[in-house]
Design an enzyme around this catalytic site. Structure first.
Site, PDB file in Angstrom:
ATOM      1  N   SER A  73       0.828  -1.208   0.000  1.00 55.09           N
ATOM      2  CA  SER A  73       0.000   0.000   0.000  1.00 55.09           C
ATOM      3  C   SER A  73       0.863   1.260   0.000  1.00 55.09           C
ATOM      4  CB  SER A  73      -0.953   0.018   1.196  1.00 55.09           C
ATOM      5  OG  SER A  73      -0.230   0.076   2.409  1.00 55.09           O
ATOM      6  N   HIS A  74       2.157   1.133   0.299  1.00 60.29           N
ATOM      7  CA  HIS A  74       3.062   2.288   0.219  1.00 60.29           C
ATOM      8  C   HIS A  74       4.252   1.992  -0.688  1.00 60.29           C
ATOM      9  CE1 HIS A  74       0.456   3.418   3.449  1.00 60.29           C
ATOM     10  NE2 HIS A  74       0.776   4.642   3.156  1.00 60.29           N
ATOM     11  N   GLU A  95      -4.690   0.511   2.078  1.00 58.91           N
ATOM     12  CA  GLU A  95      -5.242  -0.848   1.991  1.00 58.91           C
ATOM     13  C   GLU A  95      -6.686  -0.796   1.498  1.00 58.91           C
ATOM     14  OE1 GLU A  95      -3.516  -3.504   2.514  1.00 58.91           O
ATOM     15  OE2 GLU A  95      -1.785  -2.777   3.631  1.00 58.91           O
TER      16      GLU A  95
HETATM   17  P1  NDP Z   1      -0.747  -2.964   9.829  1.00 59.71           P
HETATM   18  O1  NDP Z   1      -2.041  -2.992  10.561  1.00 59.71           O
HETATM   19  O2  NDP Z   1      -0.591  -3.826   8.649  1.00 59.71           O
HETATM   20  O3  NDP Z   1       0.420  -3.346  10.837  1.00 59.71           O
HETATM   21  C1  NDP Z   1       0.665  -2.576  11.971  1.00 59.71           C
HETATM   22  C2  NDP Z   1       1.823  -3.141  12.764  1.00 59.71           C
HETATM   23  O4  NDP Z   1       1.369  -4.303  13.459  1.00 59.71           O
HETATM   24  C3  NDP Z   1       3.001  -3.569  11.913  1.00 59.71           C
HETATM   25  O5  NDP Z   1       4.188  -3.185  12.533  1.00 59.71           O
HETATM   26  C4  NDP Z   1       2.848  -5.087  11.859  1.00 59.71           C
HETATM   27  O6  NDP Z   1       4.088  -5.766  11.680  1.00 59.71           O
HETATM   28  C5  NDP Z   1       2.270  -5.391  13.204  1.00 59.71           C
HETATM   29  N1  NDP Z   1       1.507  -6.628  13.241  1.00 59.71           N
HETATM   30  C6  NDP Z   1       0.538  -7.028  12.384  1.00 59.71           C
HETATM   31  N2  NDP Z   1       0.067  -8.235  12.745  1.00 59.71           N
HETATM   32  C7  NDP Z   1       0.771  -8.605  13.859  1.00 59.71           C
HETATM   33  C8  NDP Z   1       0.743  -9.742  14.702  1.00 59.71           C
HETATM   34  N3  NDP Z   1      -0.084 -10.769  14.494  1.00 59.71           N
HETATM   35  N4  NDP Z   1       1.597  -9.768  15.733  1.00 59.71           N
HETATM   36  C9  NDP Z   1       2.452  -8.762  15.990  1.00 59.71           C
HETATM   37  N5  NDP Z   1       2.517  -7.665  15.223  1.00 59.71           N
HETATM   38  C10 NDP Z   1       1.683  -7.575  14.163  1.00 59.71           C
HETATM   39  O7  NDP Z   1      -0.355  -1.454   9.443  1.00 59.71           O
HETATM   40  P2  NDP Z   1      -1.342  -0.282   9.006  1.00 59.71           P
HETATM   41  O8  NDP Z   1      -2.293  -0.850   8.025  1.00 59.71           O
HETATM   42  O9  NDP Z   1      -1.876   0.404  10.193  1.00 59.71           O
HETATM   43  O10 NDP Z   1      -0.328   0.713   8.266  1.00 59.71           O
HETATM   44  C11 NDP Z   1       0.246   0.319   7.023  1.00 59.71           C
HETATM   45  C12 NDP Z   1       1.278   1.307   6.578  1.00 59.71           C
HETATM   46  O11 NDP Z   1       0.682   2.513   6.133  1.00 59.71           O
HETATM   47  C13 NDP Z   1       2.297   1.743   7.630  1.00 59.71           C
HETATM   48  O12 NDP Z   1       3.588   1.547   7.068  1.00 59.71           O
HETATM   49  C14 NDP Z   1       2.025   3.218   7.836  1.00 59.71           C
HETATM   50  O13 NDP Z   1       3.179   3.979   8.157  1.00 59.71           O
HETATM   51  C15 NDP Z   1       1.504   3.604   6.477  1.00 59.71           C
HETATM   52  N6  NDP Z   1       0.729   4.852   6.520  1.00 59.71           N
HETATM   53  C16 NDP Z   1       1.294   6.017   6.081  1.00 59.71           C
HETATM   54  C17 NDP Z   1       0.563   7.186   6.097  1.00 59.71           C
HETATM   55  C18 NDP Z   1       1.165   8.500   5.673  1.00 59.71           C
HETATM   56  O14 NDP Z   1       0.476   9.489   5.656  1.00 59.71           O
HETATM   57  N7  NDP Z   1       2.414   8.566   5.365  1.00 59.71           N
HETATM   58  C19 NDP Z   1      -0.827   7.235   6.551  1.00 59.71           C
HETATM   59  C20 NDP Z   1      -1.294   5.962   7.039  1.00 59.71           C
HETATM   60  C21 NDP Z   1      -0.544   4.822   7.000  1.00 59.71           C
HETATM   61  P3  NDP Z   1       4.412  -6.504  10.271  1.00 59.71           P
HETATM   62  O15 NDP Z   1       4.641  -5.392   9.289  1.00 59.71           O
HETATM   63  O16 NDP Z   1       5.617  -7.336  10.534  1.00 59.71           O
HETATM   64  O17 NDP Z   1       3.193  -7.324   9.931  1.00 59.71           O
END
Ligand code: NDP
Length: 338
Positions: A46-47, A187
């Site tokens: 998504s990024h 997403e």
């Molecule tokens: P996710 O919900 O996919 O994940 C959030 C965090 O939770 C990650 O570090 C992930 O690690 C961890 N995680 C997920 N599942 C588990 C699990 N079962 N156990 C332990 N840890 C877990 O992220 P978001 O959808 O909230 O965000 C996605 C991306 O979007 C991010 O990189 C965010 O910075 C970016 N974003 C950027 C914006 C901007 O304006 N620049 C705005 C909004 C979002 P892992 O990756 O290892 O799964």
């Protein structure tokens, strides 16, 4: 159409060429392409390159400064202010981290306010390099309103992501990186593109009714904060620290100024770095934290945040990445190739 397989080097060259041909200068193109391909490499599509057409639209319209050169001013012993010059975040962040790490070592804790910056990237690249140098780090950014405050039905907070990294011995850092919404907007956009429904509880439509239709959320609907009022409080904190504290626009102000052309919008960022060697347990903190992680991971079903990304990284470094054919064709077209 089958996906297109690309090595990481080829993906980076393709993205860099596309950005340069559309007017971004060499330093910004290199940093931005590296950032997008790192996201793609780690499975944060998504990024990843999915965002490239949006960057090109903004570039062609002159929305941000394609030749921006960030400047750094030290405001207090442990505080720097980085003026991104109305340019893109990746180059500003690269320069910020170079200045912030030594400052955190001398001061124990140091913070960087990044201002006049256009941000649309994942946040973990803003903290992971600091943890790789033995520092703990926290980064956050305010973004255009798409998320309801707890109890509300209209956009107020941005998806306001926050990332935190902790250094480890002989292991990749522990890094979490998360938006305050139940699901990142990127997403939701991918679900809309691919014709998938959303899980329950992600968003409301324009009438404030729960919906699983991603397009209804994107069209004047609203995302919900994770954990109800708890995620809403985190969003509030991010707005106060990445906007209020550093004189940058709050989420609703970003939204009012935004043109939603698919490219990045202007906002502020705050990065805080801490040197664990300077907090009174220099000899013990690493092992103490490792014991804590080991106890946590001893439970079946538990993993550390970041482990999915690192597993993807190990795989794609060998195998390369797969891009949807339509996205690859679009990038090639935007790069001026026939
Ligand atoms: P996710 O919900 O996919 O994940 C959030 C965090 O939770 C990650 O570090 C992930 O690690 C961890 N995680 C997920 N599942 C588990 C699990 N079962 N156990 C332990 N840890 C877990 O992220 P978001 O959808 O909230 O965000 C996605 C991306 O979007 C991010 O990189 C965010 O910075 C970016 N974003 C950027 C914006 C901007 O304006 N620049 C705005 C909004 C979002 P892992 O990756 O290892 O799964």
């Amino acid at each position: 159409m089958p996906d297109i397989q690309l090595s990481l080097a080829d993906a980076r060259a393709l993205a860099e060429q596309c950005l340069k041909i559309n007017g971004l200068d060499d330093a910004n193109a290199a940093a931005t392409a590296a950032n997008m391909v790192a996201a793609e490499r780690d499975g944060c599509v998504s990024h990843g390159l999915f965002r490239l057409p949006g960057y090109v639209t903004s570039l062609r319209a002159g929305k941000f400064d394609a030749n921006a050169s960030p400047t750094i001013e030290q405001l207090a012993p442990g505080v720097i202010r980085v003026d991104a010059g109305a340019g893109l975040a990746p180059l500003a962040v690269t320069k910020t981290l170079e200045a912030l790490a030594p400052l955190a070592r001398t001061q124990g804790i140091a913070a960087a306010a990044i201002v006049r910056v256009f941000h649309m990237a994942a946040m973990w690249p803003d903290v992971e390099p600091l943890a790789e140098q033995g520092l703990a780090a926290l980064a956050m950014t305010a973004s255009a309103s798409f998320v309801a405050a707890a109890g509300g039905k209209k956009p107020f907070f941005g998806t306001n992501p926050m990332a935190f990294a902790w250094p480890r011995d002989g292991e990749p850092p522990m890094v979490f990186d998360q938006a305050v919404s139940v699901m990142a907007r990127g997403e939701v956009m991918i679900a809309a593109r691919d014709g998938h429904q959303l899980p329950e509880g992600v968003g409301l439509d324009s009438d404030g009714n729960p919906t699983t239709n991603p397009q209804a959320v994107l069209d004047d609907g609203v995302l919900l904060p994770f954990g109800g009022y708890k995620g809403s409080a985190i969003a509030l904190m991010v707005d106060l620290l990445a906007a209020g504290l550093i004189g940058q626009p709050f989420s609703p102000e970003i939204r009012r100024a935004a043109n939603f052309d698919g490219g990045p919008e202007s906002g502020g960022m705050l990065i805080i770095a801490l040197d664990p060697d300077r907090f009174g347990d220099a000899e013990g903190w690493r092992q103490h934290a490792e014991t804590f992680f080991a106890e946590m991971l001893a439970q079946e079903g538990v993993r550390l945040p970041g482990q999915r990304r690192f597993a993807n990284r190990a795989r794609t470094t060998k195998e390369g990445i797969r891009l949807p054919a339509a996205l690859h064709a679009k990038i090639v077209e935007l790069s001026g190739h026939s």
